[in-house]
Design a protein around this motif. Structure first.
Motif, PDB file in Angstrom:
ATOM      1  N   UNK A 105      -9.384  22.290  -0.769  1.00 49.35           N
ATOM      2  CA  UNK A 105      -8.604  21.301   0.143  1.00 49.35           C
ATOM      3  C   UNK A 105      -8.941  19.905  -0.039  1.00 49.35           C
ATOM      4  N   UNK A 106     -10.213  19.776  -0.710  1.00 45.96           N
ATOM      5  CA  UNK A 106     -10.739  18.409  -0.906  1.00 45.96           C
ATOM      6  C   UNK A 106     -10.063  17.628  -2.192  1.00 45.96           C
ATOM      7  N   UNK A 107      -9.441  18.386  -3.084  1.00 48.65           N
ATOM      8  CA  UNK A 107      -9.074  17.899  -4.482  1.00 48.65           C
ATOM      9  C   UNK A 107      -8.498  16.266  -4.220  1.00 48.65           C
ATOM     10  N   UNK A 108      -7.400  16.232  -3.306  1.00 54.57           N
ATOM     11  CA  UNK A 108      -6.726  14.848  -2.916  1.00 54.57           C
ATOM     12  C   UNK A 108      -7.566  14.012  -2.163  1.00 54.57           C
ATOM     13  N   UNK A 109      -8.222  14.690  -1.115  1.00 56.15           N
ATOM     14  CA  UNK A 109      -8.960  13.710  -0.246  1.00 56.15           C
ATOM     15  C   UNK A 109     -10.129  13.121  -0.869  1.00 56.15           C
ATOM     16  N   UNK A 110     -10.904  13.986  -1.693  1.00 52.48           N
ATOM     17  CA  UNK A 110     -11.958  13.236  -2.444  1.00 52.48           C
ATOM     18  C   UNK A 110     -11.771  12.317  -3.422  1.00 52.48           C
ATOM     19  N   UNK A 111     -10.348  12.062  -3.843  1.00 52.86           N
ATOM     20  CA  UNK A 111     -10.211  11.376  -4.697  1.00 52.86           C
ATOM     21  C   UNK A 111      -9.062   9.990  -4.179  1.00 52.86           C
ATOM     22  N   UNK A 112      -9.094  10.068  -2.824  1.00 50.30           N
ATOM     23  CA  UNK A 112      -8.341   9.102  -2.097  1.00 50.30           C
ATOM     24  C   UNK A 112      -8.324   7.631  -2.594  1.00 50.30           C
ATOM     25  N   UNK A 113      -9.371   7.254  -2.954  1.00 51.02           N
ATOM     26  CA  UNK A 113      -9.573   5.847  -3.476  1.00 51.02           C
ATOM     27  C   UNK A 113      -8.774   5.550  -4.820  1.00 51.02           C
ATOM     28  N   UNK A 114      -8.882   6.535  -5.691  1.00 49.58           N
ATOM     29  CA  UNK A 114      -8.293   6.611  -7.091  1.00 49.58           C
ATOM     30  C   UNK A 114      -6.595   6.602  -6.738  1.00 49.58           C
ATOM     31  N   UNK A 115      -6.343   7.710  -6.027  1.00 49.12           N
ATOM     32  CA  UNK A 115      -4.742   7.671  -5.671  1.00 49.12           C
ATOM     33  C   UNK A 115      -4.331   6.581  -5.025  1.00 49.12           C
ATOM     34  N   UNK A 116      -5.078   5.768  -4.311  1.00 53.02           N
ATOM     35  CA  UNK A 116      -4.280   4.616  -3.777  1.00 53.02           C
ATOM     36  C   UNK A 116      -4.397   3.482  -4.623  1.00 53.02           C
ATOM     37  N   UNK A 117      -5.287   3.524  -5.720  1.00 51.75           N
ATOM     38  CA  UNK A 117      -5.502   2.331  -6.433  1.00 51.75           C
ATOM     39  C   UNK A 117      -4.838   2.334  -7.565  1.00 51.75           C
ATOM     40  N   UNK A 118      -4.716   3.584  -8.137  1.00 55.69           N
ATOM     41  CA  UNK A 118      -4.315   3.644  -9.596  1.00 55.69           C
ATOM     42  C   UNK A 118      -3.026   5.028  -9.575  1.00 55.69           C
ATOM     43  N   UNK A 119      -2.370   4.553 -10.703  1.00 54.52           N
ATOM     44  CA  UNK A 119      -0.694   5.407 -10.849  1.00 54.52           C
ATOM     45  C   UNK A 119      -1.174   6.831 -11.820  1.00 54.52           C
ATOM     46  N   UNK A 120      -2.073   7.434 -11.285  1.00 58.76           N
ATOM     47  CA  UNK A 120      -2.383   8.793 -12.075  1.00 58.76           C
ATOM     48  C   UNK A 120      -1.385   9.777 -11.478  1.00 58.76           C
TER      49      UNK A 120
END
Length: 260
Positions: free
Chosen positions: A89-104
């Motif tokens: 459940x934390x895969x996306x939530x723990x990477x929220x900063x990266x997802x918000x700022x980078x187009x991975x």
């Protein structure tokens, strides 16, 4: 819709040189400047297995040499599978900063997390084999482990990805799933033999979707194949997981960045 999901999956896989390094770095950095280093990863599994082996050995009159490898193999296998519930459940939530700022690609984070758990399993596997040597119970793993491990990694990717997708929208899931994992561990023959479940109680084994995956790894590591009767359920759970993940990911992929 579905084509974009496939492109995301392809793009995530093509970044393998990045997520392999990142997964390794995340583990190594955690134990930097410690004496035992990443050996600490297996510490919890070893001591928990030993405690269960001593207690259950006394209850069922089983020797430590026979009981410890079975329990250690079970906990090691279950730990890999249950990561989809405890950490998924934390895969996306723990990477929220990266997802918000980078187009991975979103699947990049699924691949990185899955590979990290594979590395953790590898650490436990080394300690498991050392334990077998010390107990004079070393055996040649059955060849079916080559089939079982990829099977589990596919399920880890799909079910963990599905959990992360839903938890991004419904945050309570990240707190609920670890409790569910604990419950499933005790009703699954992880620390006890399935043969002690007789009569109606054996349905816990026959209809348990987790048990085939535990045996898929534990049985080959102990030198014998998983019984064929559990393969249909393992295949069914795998296909359902792949279908559910792909459909949900295709539909809600665009909303992940807004949910987190």
């Amino acid at each position: 819709m579905y084509s974009k999901a496939l492109k995301d999956l392809s793009a995530g896989f093509q970044l393998s040189h990045v997520w392999i390094y990142q997964a390794y770095h995340e583990i190594s950095a955690k134990y930097k400047r410690t004496v035992l280093g990443s050996v600490w990863i297996a510490g919890s599994m070893v001591f928990t297995s030993l405690a269960f082996a001593i207690v259950f050995g006394a209850i069922f009159n089983q020797s430590l040499q026979d009981n410890l490898p079975y329990i250690m193999g079970g906990l090691m296998s279950y730990g890999l599978i249950a990561a989809a519930l405890t950490e998924g459940p934390d895969i996306y939530l723990s990477n929220g900063g990266i997802i918000s700022n980078h187009a991975y690609p979103f699947t990049y984070f699924n691949f990185e997390w899955s590979f990290k758990n594979l590395l953790l399993f590898g650490h436990n596997l080394v300690v498991f084999e050392i334990t077998l040597v010390l107990l004079q119970r070393l055996v040649v793993p059955h060849w079916s482990v080559v089939i079982g491990l990829p099977f589990i990694m596919v399920n880890l990717f799909t079910w963990g990805g599905l959990a992360s997708l839903i938890a991004s929208r419904y945050r309570d899931l990240r707190f609920l799933m670890p409790y569910l994992s604990q419950l499933l561990m005790f009703i699954t023959p992880v620390t006890y033999h399935a043969s002690i479940m007789t009569g109606v109680r054996h349905n816990i084994v026959d209809y348990n979707p987790i048990f085939p995956f535990v045996e898929m790894i534990r049985a080959p590591l102990l030198g014998y194949p998983m019984p064929l009767q559990y393969w249909p359920m393992a295949i069914g759970v795998t296909l359902v997981g792949m279908a559910l993940w792909f459909v949900f990911f295709s539909i809600f992929r665009k909303r992940i960045a807004f949910w987190i």
